[in-house]
Design a protein around this motif. Structure first.
Motif: not given
Length: 467
Positions: A82-93
């Motif tokens: 299960t998720c321990r780190a989450l990285v949020v980015v603006p685009t699919r690429e």
């Protein structure tokens, strides 16, 4: 920035040998400035804001300490898929790019990195998460959707990263980002990385970060653009721009090249035009399905093609160090877009060339960019595709012409039907020139793992250092 070999190594800063070994295999040993400054703080689990221009190593600035802490930090629970780190980015690429970078660095650890974004079947990504996801990289809209479906659990996330926070602001993703951040009600580390620091980003930091350390990799008076990038700007007539581009692409020192357009239609038309002139070209824009966009990007990275025509949003994830030329086919709408575009060249210590073709109706737009960024370029000279000044400025051979070979097809692209309407007579002229006049329809081209595998008792250097 100083020569990278004078910078400290990842190993000397206390990064686990499993990670430094993977980096070494990629030819990465020494840190860049943003990495050197952020690593000691991030490894301690403190909140931070990292600020550096594009192409200066931000991904591993947060990615290396993130992997190190998930792999072996006493305050983070053992991995169980299960998720321990989450990285949020603006685009699919960009999600794909960051996910690939982290997966390569995690090669010798049991960490499973999963990349989640729109444009792919949600059922496929549901199965991906259920199969185990220790680190999740994704775009805000799809992450929020999976969270609301109770597929993506956020209650055990120990590290949250917002990458390119300023771009998420520009692209209108902040409401979704705030919802994701609000879902993390438990104690966790937050790292926010951004090339610029607009007011909304600072407000977000004040709301969700706990006593963050603000780290800048450059002096406050550093130019927004890379000193290693030569900037060439000239006024060009709209009808002559394709011919200018054809000659620029024959410059003697040209390698991989990205050409930016303002609209999806312009990207599709220019890519077709260049392919008809004999260039190996791919396209990345919103009228292509995700599979076609990814195929073009992968071909560009693998050097199967050396020219990529892209719109701004679609090209946010192009992170390739040896792009020699960036060409603005149309003048960017604002100074920050200009910075992001030309930041695709002159990266990681390489030199580069950025060429901007300013239409006669874009002169005021260019003046705004020049003034705000204090470039000192001034009013651009008027050049044509046959101007000696153009040939001299870009080292173009005297015998360069409009056509470099037999007509080709745009790599991997099946252009959607809605993008084909009203292309104008210029397409017919191009098709006639390339001997490919045909029916309009021909334009549509087919283009939980076991925990015993993970040991926390591994060797470590003595110095710790919507889409």
């Amino acid at each position: 920035m100083s020569d990278k070999n004078t910078q400290p190594t990842f190993f000397s800063l206390g990064v686990a040998v499993e990670i430094t070994h993977a980096l070494f295999e990629m030819g990465i040993t020494h840190t860049f400035a943003i990495q050197e400054l952020t690593l000691p703080i991030a490894l301690e689990g403190r909140d931070l804001i990292g600020q550096a221009r594009t192409g200066m190593g931000k991904t591993y600035g947060f990615g290396v300490p993130l992997l190190d802490r998930v792999f072996d930090s006493a305050d983070i629970e053992e991995l169980d898929g299960t998720c321990r780190a989450l990285v949020v980015v603006p685009t699919r690429e960009l999600a794909v790019q960051v996910g690939d970078d982290l997966a390569r660095a995690a090669k010798y650890t049991p960490i499973q990195v999963r990349t989640i974004y729109g444009g792919r079947p949600i059922e496929e990504q549901t199965q991906l998460l259920k199969s185990g996801a220790d680190v999740v990289v994704g775009t805000p809209g799809r992450l929020l959707d999976l969270y609301h479906r109770n597929i993506l659990a956020l209650d055990r996330v120990a590290i949250l990263v917002l990458d390119e926070a300023d771009e998420m602001l520009d692209l209108g993703f902040f409401p979704d980002v705030e919802k994701l951040m609000s879902a993390l009600t438990h104690e966790h580390q937050t790292m926010l990385f951004s090339a610029t620091m607009p007011g909304a980003v600072l407000s977000l930091a004040r709301t969700f970060l706990h006593q963050p350390v603000h780290i800048r990799a450059e002096q406050t008076d550093t130019s927004a653009t890379h000193a290693s990038t030569q900037q060439i700007v000239f006024a060009s007539h709209r009808m002559d721009k394709p011919s200018c581009i054809a000659r620029i692409l024959q410059a003697k020192d040209r390698g991989r090249t990205i050409i930016f357009t303002r609209t999806k239609r312009s990207a599709a038309e220019l890519a077709e035009d260049l392919a008809a002139r004999g260039f190996s070209v791919g396209a990345v824009h919103g009228d292509l399905n995700q599979q076609a966009r990814e195929a073009s990007l992968e071909a560009f990275r693998a050097q199967a093609i050396d020219i990529l025509v892209a719109t701004d949003v679609a090209a946010r994830g192009i992170d390739i160090d040896d792009v020699t030329h960036v060409i603005n086919y149309q003048t960017p709408d604002d100074p920050m877009t200009y910075v992001h575009r030309i930041g695709r060249t002159g990266r990681a210590g390489h030199s580069g060339t950025a060429v901007t073709l300013v239409g006669y109706d874009e002169l005021n737009k260019w003046k705004n960019i020049d003034d705000e960024l204090e470039l000192g370029i001034g009013e651009p000279p008027q050049w044509f595709s046959t101007s000696p000044e153009l040939f001299a400025a870009l080292n173009i051979p005297d015998d360069a012409t409009d056509q470099v070979g037999s007509a080709k097809r745009v790599f991997g692209a099946r252009i959607s039907a809605r993008s084909m309407g009203n292309r104008g007579s210029s397409r017919g002229q191009r098709s006639a020139r390339s001997g490919r006049v045909g029916k309009a329809g021909r334009a549509q081209r087919s283009s939980g793992r076991e925990q015993s595998s993970r040991s926390r008792h591994r060797s470590r250097p003595t110095q710790r250092f919507q889409d």
